[in-house]
Write an enzyme that holds these catalytic residues in place. Structure first.
Site, short mmCIF file in Angstrom:
data_model
loop_
_atom_site.label_atom_id
_atom_site.label_comp_id
_atom_site.label_asym_id
_atom_site.label_seq_id
_atom_site.Cartn_x
_atom_site.Cartn_y
_atom_site.Cartn_z
N HIS A 1 -13.62 59.79 -3.53
CA HIS A 1 -12.42 59.30 -3.24
C HIS A 1 -12.47 59.08 -1.70
CE1 HIS A 1 -10.29 60.01 -7.44
NE2 HIS A 1 -11.07 58.62 -7.36
N ASP B 1 -10.31 59.26 0.61
CA ASP B 1 -9.39 60.33 1.51
C ASP B 1 -10.45 61.62 1.73
OD1 ASP B 1 -8.67 60.47 -1.32
OD2 ASP B 1 -7.29 62.16 -0.67
N HIS B 2 -11.66 61.69 0.93
CA HIS B 2 -12.53 63.00 1.26
C HIS B 2 -13.58 62.59 1.68
CE1 HIS B 2 -9.84 65.94 -1.08
NE2 HIS B 2 -9.33 64.74 -1.56
N HIS C 1 -11.04 66.11 -12.66
CA HIS C 1 -10.32 65.16 -11.85
C HIS C 1 -10.72 63.86 -12.59
CE1 HIS C 1 -8.01 63.67 -8.59
NE2 HIS C 1 -8.95 63.19 -7.94
N HIS D 1 -3.43 69.45 0.43
CA HIS D 1 -3.35 67.76 -0.31
C HIS D 1 -2.10 67.32 -0.77
CE1 HIS D 1 -5.09 64.99 -3.10
NE2 HIS D 1 -5.94 64.86 -1.99
#
Length: 304
Positions: A65, A67-68, A143, A271
């Site tokens: 994802h 944002d990582h 996830h 997070h």
């Protein structure tokens, strides 16, 4: 005692905010740096923390994802501009090579160093890296897409020499390093002095677990049992539990419950969803279940 610290470069979640950067952490262990996740803005945060680019050899990505991992292309390019020559190792779940290879081909094909990509099976708990300082194990998470946490386990440290015993047996100074590493000592007349009579156990190795992103996942508890520090995502509060379930994230209370079940020494939450302007509520919710909880913030350093 050798350094083992965690630097928080970013602890926000998917949506950019003015108060948190996307996910990224750096572990400083002995003579090396290890990065976990690489969200946007990581280069500036790296410099703010006065971390040395040359000491970073391994980057571990939890999942694909943005944002990582969106900070990776710029970070890799900058290392080339700085004249790096040593190989950079990037570890991540299935898809990491498909993500990085076109970027390396388009923008980084003339770099003075190599990037090696290591694909991790996110469904298995396994040793994924080992060097003289640390063992790194994968932690299967739950996830929306394949996601993997990481357990950093310091290598056993050297035993402590019993100087009184060493002097009693007239052991030469040149033999001390071998004894500290665990060897027995043989006297000039052939007697073997067991190492346990000459040393005491070294300080227990320290362990750090990084678990993000994931829904409440008790199956990870045996893997992280007794860790010195657990980082567990706490995207939502209990009042937004339905949203957490829908997006396969955890609440602060659930993160604390994992820490409690695992017997962790300390819990670090992060997070955070952008809907929370203040993380105090998340912290208090976690502390109601697991008192030794810390709320992550950018430029924070936690020593193990």
């Amino acid at each position: 005692m050798a350094a083992f610290s965690v630097h928080i470069l970013g602890c926000g979640s998917a949506l950019p905010t003015t108060h948190h950067h996307p996910s990224s952490q750096v572990i400083d262990l002995r003579d090396k740096l290890y990065m976990i996740d690489c969200g946007e803005g990581v280069q500036r945060q790296f410099r703010h923390e006065k971390l040395h680019f040359g000491r970073l050899i391994h980057i571990f990505i939890s999942h694909l994802h943005g944002d990582h991992c969106f900070g990776l292309p710029g970070f890799i390019s900058t290392l080339g501009l700085l004249g790096r020559t040593g190989t950079l190792h990037v570890h991540g779940p299935e898809g990491i090579e498909r993500f990085l290879s076109p970027i390396l081909e388009q923008f980084c094909h003339r770099m003075p160093y190599q990037v090696e990509i290591h694909t991790i099976d996110a469904s298995r708990h396994a040793l994924v890296h080992e060097d003289k300082s640390v063992k790194v194990y994968s932690i299967p998470l739950s996830h929306r897409i394949p996601a993997v946490g990481y357990l950093f386990e310091e290598k056993c440290r050297a035993r402590h020499l019993n100087k009184a015993a060493a002097e009693f047996y007239n052991i030469p100074l040149a033999e001390y390093p071998l004894i500290i590493e665990g060897s027995d000592y043989t006297t000039p007349d052939g007697r073997i002095i067991p190492n346990r009579h000459l040393t005491t156990p070294g300080t227990p190795p320290r362990r750090y677990a990084y678990c993000s992103d994931t829904e409440f996942c008790p199956s990870i508890v045996p893997i992280i049992q007794g860790v010195d520090l657990l980082y567990h995502e706490a995207t939502f509060m209990e009042e937004d539990r339905a949203r957490a379930k829908e997006t396969f994230h955890s609440t602060a209370k659930e993160a604390a419950e994992i820490a409690r079940q695992a017997g962790a020494k300390r819990l670090l939450i992060g997070h955070y969803s952008g809907r929370y302007k203040d993380v105090q509520g998340l912290l208090e919710e976690a502390q109601s279940v697991f008192k030794p909880t810390i709320a992550a913030n950018e430029r924070m350093r936690i020593d193990l």
